[in-house]
Design a protein around this motif. Structure first.
Motif, short mmCIF file in Angstrom:
data_model
loop_
_atom_site.label_atom_id
_atom_site.label_comp_id
_atom_site.label_asym_id
_atom_site.label_seq_id
_atom_site.Cartn_x
_atom_site.Cartn_y
_atom_site.Cartn_z
N ASP A 175 0.86 -1.18 0.00
CA ASP A 175 0.00 0.00 0.00
C ASP A 175 0.90 1.23 0.00
N ILE A 176 0.96 1.94 -1.15
CA ILE A 176 1.90 3.06 -1.25
C ILE A 176 1.43 4.27 -0.45
N GLY A 177 0.13 4.37 -0.17
CA GLY A 177 -0.36 5.45 0.67
C GLY A 177 0.00 5.24 2.13
N HIS A 178 -0.15 3.99 2.61
CA HIS A 178 0.29 3.67 3.97
C HIS A 178 1.79 3.87 4.11
N ALA A 179 2.53 3.45 3.09
CA ALA A 179 3.99 3.59 3.14
C ALA A 179 4.40 5.06 3.22
N ASP A 180 3.66 5.92 2.52
CA ASP A 180 3.96 7.35 2.58
C ASP A 180 3.66 7.94 3.95
N ALA A 181 2.57 7.49 4.57
CA ALA A 181 2.08 8.12 5.80
C ALA A 181 2.76 7.63 7.06
N CYS A 182 3.38 6.44 7.02
CA CYS A 182 3.88 5.85 8.26
C CYS A 182 5.04 6.66 8.85
N GLU A 183 5.17 6.59 10.16
CA GLU A 183 6.17 7.39 10.88
C GLU A 183 7.59 7.05 10.45
N SER A 184 7.85 5.78 10.15
CA SER A 184 9.22 5.39 9.81
C SER A 184 9.68 6.02 8.50
N VAL A 185 8.74 6.34 7.60
CA VAL A 185 9.09 7.03 6.36
C VAL A 185 9.05 8.54 6.56
N GLN A 186 8.03 9.03 7.26
CA GLN A 186 7.92 10.46 7.50
C GLN A 186 9.12 11.00 8.30
N SER A 187 9.67 10.18 9.17
CA SER A 187 10.85 10.58 9.96
C SER A 187 12.16 10.40 9.19
N GLN A 188 12.06 9.81 8.00
CA GLN A 188 13.20 9.53 7.11
C GLN A 188 14.14 8.47 7.68
N GLN A 189 13.66 7.70 8.65
CA GLN A 189 14.43 6.56 9.13
C GLN A 189 14.51 5.50 8.02
N TYR A 190 13.39 5.36 7.29
CA TYR A 190 13.31 4.46 6.14
C TYR A 190 12.70 5.22 4.98
N SER A 191 12.72 4.59 3.81
CA SER A 191 12.02 5.15 2.64
C SER A 191 11.02 4.12 2.13
N VAL A 192 10.15 4.54 1.23
CA VAL A 192 9.13 3.64 0.71
C VAL A 192 9.77 2.41 0.06
N LYS A 193 10.90 2.60 -0.61
CA LYS A 193 11.52 1.46 -1.30
C LYS A 193 11.95 0.37 -0.33
N ASP A 194 12.10 0.70 0.97
CA ASP A 194 12.50 -0.31 1.95
C ASP A 194 11.39 -1.33 2.21
N PHE A 195 10.16 -1.01 1.81
CA PHE A 195 9.08 -2.00 1.88
C PHE A 195 9.16 -2.98 0.72
N ILE A 196 9.90 -2.61 -0.34
CA ILE A 196 9.95 -3.42 -1.56
C ILE A 196 11.26 -4.16 -1.71
N SER A 197 12.37 -3.47 -1.49
CA SER A 197 13.68 -3.99 -1.88
C SER A 197 14.08 -5.32 -1.25
N PRO A 198 13.66 -5.66 -0.01
CA PRO A 198 14.07 -6.97 0.53
C PRO A 198 13.39 -8.16 -0.16
N HIS A 199 12.26 -7.91 -0.82
CA HIS A 199 11.48 -9.03 -1.38
C HIS A 199 10.70 -8.60 -2.63
N PRO A 200 11.37 -8.08 -3.67
CA PRO A 200 10.64 -7.61 -4.85
C PRO A 200 9.82 -8.68 -5.54
N ASP A 201 10.27 -9.94 -5.46
CA ASP A 201 9.53 -11.02 -6.10
C ASP A 201 8.32 -11.48 -5.30
N LYS A 202 8.17 -10.95 -4.09
CA LYS A 202 7.01 -11.32 -3.26
C LYS A 202 5.87 -10.31 -3.37
N VAL A 203 6.14 -9.16 -4.00
CA VAL A 203 5.11 -8.12 -4.11
C VAL A 203 4.21 -8.46 -5.29
#
Length: 276
Positions: A175-203
Motif C-alpha cells: 500500500d503506497i499510501g500507507h507507506a507514505d504516511a507511516c512514521e518510519s518514512v515520515q521521519s526519514q528513518q526508512y524510505s518507501v523502497k524499503d518496503f519493496i527492496s528486501p522481497h521484490p519477487d514477493k510483491v
C-alpha cells in the motif's frame, strides 16, 4: 534490465465500492478497469451453503474482470494475545479462504493490527505461527495469502515487515499510501523502497493513492508527481495487480489517468533504450 512483461501491470483494478454487482461490473468495464479488488464486509458474509453458492455465482458473473480478495477487518487479529480472540480470528480467515476458493479466487490480502491502537495486545510469535498456518491453508485451497503494510504498527516498519514476510512465506500487498504516511518514512528513518527492496519477487498486489490522512482516509494524488516516484519503485517488483484504492469516482478516475500516464511514459522510455 527487467522485461516489460515483468514490470507492466497485467491488471489495473478498482475497489468494490458500488454495492450492486451489475452496476459495479458496468462501471469497471466502461472506465477501462480489468479487475476488482473485492473487500469483504463482515456484516454481509454469506451465512449458509446456499448463500455461499449464490455469492460465488455473483463473483463468477463478474467475468471478464479478474477478482482478488481483501479482508479489511478492524480489530480481528490472528496474533491476539487472548487465545479466544486469536482462535476466532483464525477460524474467520479460514472461512474466508474457503469462500474465496469457492468463487475461483487466487489471492487474499490480510492485515496485522488493523484498527488497533497498541501492539501490546498482540503476540509476535503467535502472529508468525498463525500467518504460517494461513499461508499453508491457503496453498492447499489454491489461494495465495498476502500481507499488507499499514500506516501504523508492526507492518508500518520495513524491518519488521520484512521479518514477517521472510519468516512466514506470506506474499506482499504494498500500500503506497500507507507507506507514505507511516512514521518510519515520515521521519526519514526508512524510505518507501524499503518496503519493496528486501522481497521484490514477493510483491504481487499494490494499493495506489497518495497518502492516508487520519481524519479523511485515503487521499488521491493532486498531481502526477505525487505518486510517479512510488510507481517507478513498484515497477522494480513483480507486482502485476495495481488497485486504485479510492472509493469515490472522481478521485478514482483521476488517479487512474496518472497511472496510465506513468505507463505510457515508462513504455516509451523503455522502447527508446532498446533503440540506443
Amino acid at each position: 534490465m527487467y522485461a516489460l512483461s515483468k514490470i507492466t501491470p497485467r491488471i489495473i483494478a478498482m475497489p468494490n465500492f458500488i454495492q450492486e454487482p451489475g452496476e459495479l461490473k458496468r462501471f469497471a468495464i466502461e472506465n477501462g478497469f480489468s479487475g476488482i479488488d473485492w473487500s469483504f464486509d463482515l456484516d454481509q458474509l454469506p451465512a449458509t451453503p446456499s448463500e455461499e453458492s449464490t455469492w460465488a455465482a455473483i463473483q463468477k458473473n463478474m467475468e471478464p474482470l479478474e477478482i482478488r480478495y481483501h479482508c479489511p477487518f478492524a480489530k480481528v487479529d490472528i496474533g491476539h494475545e487472548d487465545m479466544h480472540e486469536q482462535k476466532n480470528a483464525l477460524a474467520l480467515f479460514k472461512r474466508i479462504i474457503r469462500l474465496a476458493a469457492k468463487s475461483g479466487g487466487k489471492y487474499l490480502t490480510i492485515h496485522v493490527g488493523l484498527g488497533q491502537n497498541t501492539t501490546k495486545i498482540l503476540s509476535w510469535e503467535s502472529t508468525i505461527r498463525n500467518i504460517q498456518e494461513l499461508v499453508q491453508f491457503g496453498n492447499n485451497a489454491g489461494i495465495t495469502i498476502c500481507l499488507e503494510n499499514l500506516a501504523w504498527g508492526w507492518t508500518s516498519r520495513p524491518n519488521l515487515f520484512e521479518k514477517l514476510v521472510r519468516r512466514t512465506g506470506v506474499y506482499v500487498t504494498l500500500d503506497i499510501g500507507h507507506a507514505d504516511a507511516c512514521e518510519s518514512v515520515q521521519s526519514q528513518q526508512y524510505s518507501v523502497k524499503d518496503f519493496i527492496s528486501p522481497h521484490p519477487d514477493k510483491v504481487v498486489n499494490a494499493h495506489i493513492y497518495h497518502t492516508e490522512h487520519p481524519d479523511h482516509g485515503h487521499v488521491p494524488p493532486g498531481a502526477y508527481e505525487d505518486i510517479a516516484g512510488r510507481l517507478a519503485m513498484l515497477t522494480r517488483s513483480s507486482c502485476d495487480w495495481w488497485v486504485i484504492e479510492l472509493r469515490e469516482a472522481e478521485g478514482l478516475l483521476a488517479t487512474k489517468s496518472f497511472v496510465e500516464r506513468y505507463f505510457q511514459e515508462f513504455y516509451h522510455a523503455e522502447i527508446s533504450k532498446k533503440h540506443i
